[in-house]
Design an enzyme around this catalytic site. Sequence first.
Site, mmCIF file in Angstrom:
data_model
loop_
_atom_site.group_PDB
_atom_site.id
_atom_site.type_symbol
_atom_site.label_atom_id
_atom_site.label_comp_id
_atom_site.label_asym_id
_atom_site.label_seq_id
_atom_site.Cartn_x
_atom_site.Cartn_y
_atom_site.Cartn_z
ATOM 1 N N ASP A 1 0.775 -1.603 0.474
ATOM 2 C CA ASP A 1 -0.046 -0.254 0.427
ATOM 3 C C ASP A 1 0.724 1.347 0.110
ATOM 4 O O ASP A 1 2.122 1.415 0.446
ATOM 5 C CB ASP A 1 -1.242 0.323 1.122
ATOM 6 C CG ASP A 1 -2.069 0.810 0.909
ATOM 7 O OD1 ASP A 1 -2.654 1.458 0.629
ATOM 8 O OD2 ASP A 1 -1.852 2.020 2.122
ATOM 9 N N GLU B 1 1.184 -0.649 -5.195
ATOM 10 C CA GLU B 1 0.393 0.571 -5.250
ATOM 11 C C GLU B 1 1.041 1.215 -6.221
ATOM 12 O O GLU B 1 1.725 1.901 -4.449
ATOM 13 C CB GLU B 1 -0.105 1.026 -4.343
ATOM 14 C CG GLU B 1 -1.536 2.264 -4.666
ATOM 15 C CD GLU B 1 -1.568 1.922 -3.193
ATOM 16 O OE1 GLU B 1 -2.814 3.214 -3.304
ATOM 17 O OE2 GLU B 1 -1.524 2.341 -2.608
#
Length: 630
Positions: free
Chosen positions: A241, A314
């Site tokens: 993330d 990401e």
Amino acid sequence: MIIQRLAAFFALLLQLLCPTLGQQYPNYHADFVGMGGQGADLKWWQTAAFYQIYPRSFKDSNGDGVGDLNGIAEQLPYLKELGITATWLSPIFTSPMADFGYDIANFTEIAPIFGTMADFEHLMEVAKKLEIKIILDFVPNHSSDECEWFRRSAARDPEFKDFYVWHPGRMENGNRHPPSNWISVFRGSAWQWHEGRQEFYLHQFVKKQPDLNYRNPKVRETMSNVLRFWLGKGVSGFRIDAVPHVFEIAPDAQNQYRDEPRNYWDNDPDDYGYLQHIYTKDQPETIDLVYSWRAVLDEFQREHGGEDRILMAETYSPIDIVMQYYGNATTEGAQLPFNFLLISELSNSSNAHAYEGTVLKWLQHMPKGRTANWVLGNHDQPRVGSRLGRDRVDMLNMLTSTLPGASVTYQGEELGMTNVWISWKDTVDPSACNTNPSIYQQYSRDPERTPFQWTDGQDAGFSNSSKTWLPIAVDYKQVNVELERQKPLSHLNVFKQLWLLRKQSQTLQRGETEVKALSDAVLSVKRYLERDFTYLTLLNIYDGVETVNLLQSFPDLPPQLKVVVVTERSQVKVGDLVNSTSLQLQPKDSLVLQTPSSYYSYVTNGETRFLPVLGAYLWLAQVVLYLTNR
């Protein structure tokens, strides 16, 4: 010796009957296909269909209005039905849920709202039986302020004192101010004063998400151990993330942080876009950190064997930076740095040339030997049907399933789910809650996070609760799994047909790719592989009827092509033969075409040619190829 003589005999016979067939690398297109693999074996992730599950909204098994692990296990056969290879779960770890799981209080513990560790282990058992791999969300940038590490850091515990980014602030005219002008992604200052420690801490997201200090080797080793813990539980990898935020610039010799310059197109000083984030994003150390995490996975692989464990990163960053996450000449990085170009560069008004440029941008920047990936949506982005049009759902799924590499589908995109209007009263996303009723909708991510639509029954089959954590879409009776299973050309069934074709086709898994806009309205993707079928994906992006001459752009195609996948907008049917020189596409139509088995292709002087083959010619072609390969 006998086989060689038979091969020579049949080849001679075939030459006499049809002399142009005796060319190098015959690529017959018949129902009898395959003489063994071509090239190196592909790794499982290189052509995978990944599916993101947002656990809060997938399936509620206990009636509390929130999805959970047992609900996922119960519905995992649905992913098998879709043809999914692996599913990525958004965070399921212990959390006060200030950012719905992305504020983690314990990185190796299951949040009670989702279940127990025993429930997770049961899910892993179900996934193993179904041959579906589990990918977990890894949230390295920050923890929750309720994490034991932060509490001990705030108390200046020697072991955790520098686990987070702390600073006493700037003194100006006797008043204490934040260390810099840095702004949080969720609005306002990225610095929060802590009364106990009498210092500011950095939080690039909400104030309950203090940033970890990766300039401290103890932090890096602790987070590597988090990866090892879940690898030991059997997961097949991690989605990382918010990678670009993990490092910020180090303080200068006077222990001061530099202010970031302004963006003059944004006049809201609390908005994240107000500043150019040159000191808090995309720092060079971040790339090396991802490489170190890949080394953790590779070490586990060497010690425990089995199939590859992977990293998916990401990375909303400039493409030249994104490509560095793949690795370099000496070091491996993330197998799949997420490709968000289909999200960031396409709009409802984009024409076929824009689509072509967006696809080619990734393919042309990608280092040689790496694997492409295609992401249409996720829990942070408006749904495809709302962003690009519900009438484009099938064509976009068709595009991502026939392009080379892996693809990532967010739950519900296969059904054509769209964004749900959420009132200010029902809004729970902190990104929106940190604003006000007049502007919250442009910041809210709640509309794409609403519960999954299984049936037309209570709570769309998601729950039996009197109230779900977010409202159910009003169109759930028309858009749900149960109903779409019954319609041959529903979004769901088109999606399933596409991935079945993908799994069966060596060309779609291994073949070369040619992407062309045939006009402003029509995009084409050609996939081809010697000794196998050629496929052509056609998308009519606009609302007009379009007639195309495929041979003008692809002169090596045969005069006829066979239809293999259609949508409800198509007038042709699966199995129809269409003329390559005059093919009509209906408004927002999309098709997958295949070179038919009645054509034999061969290569001469570097050019692919097609020849009709009937009866004995086709049979002889098959025999010659079989004996030659033997």
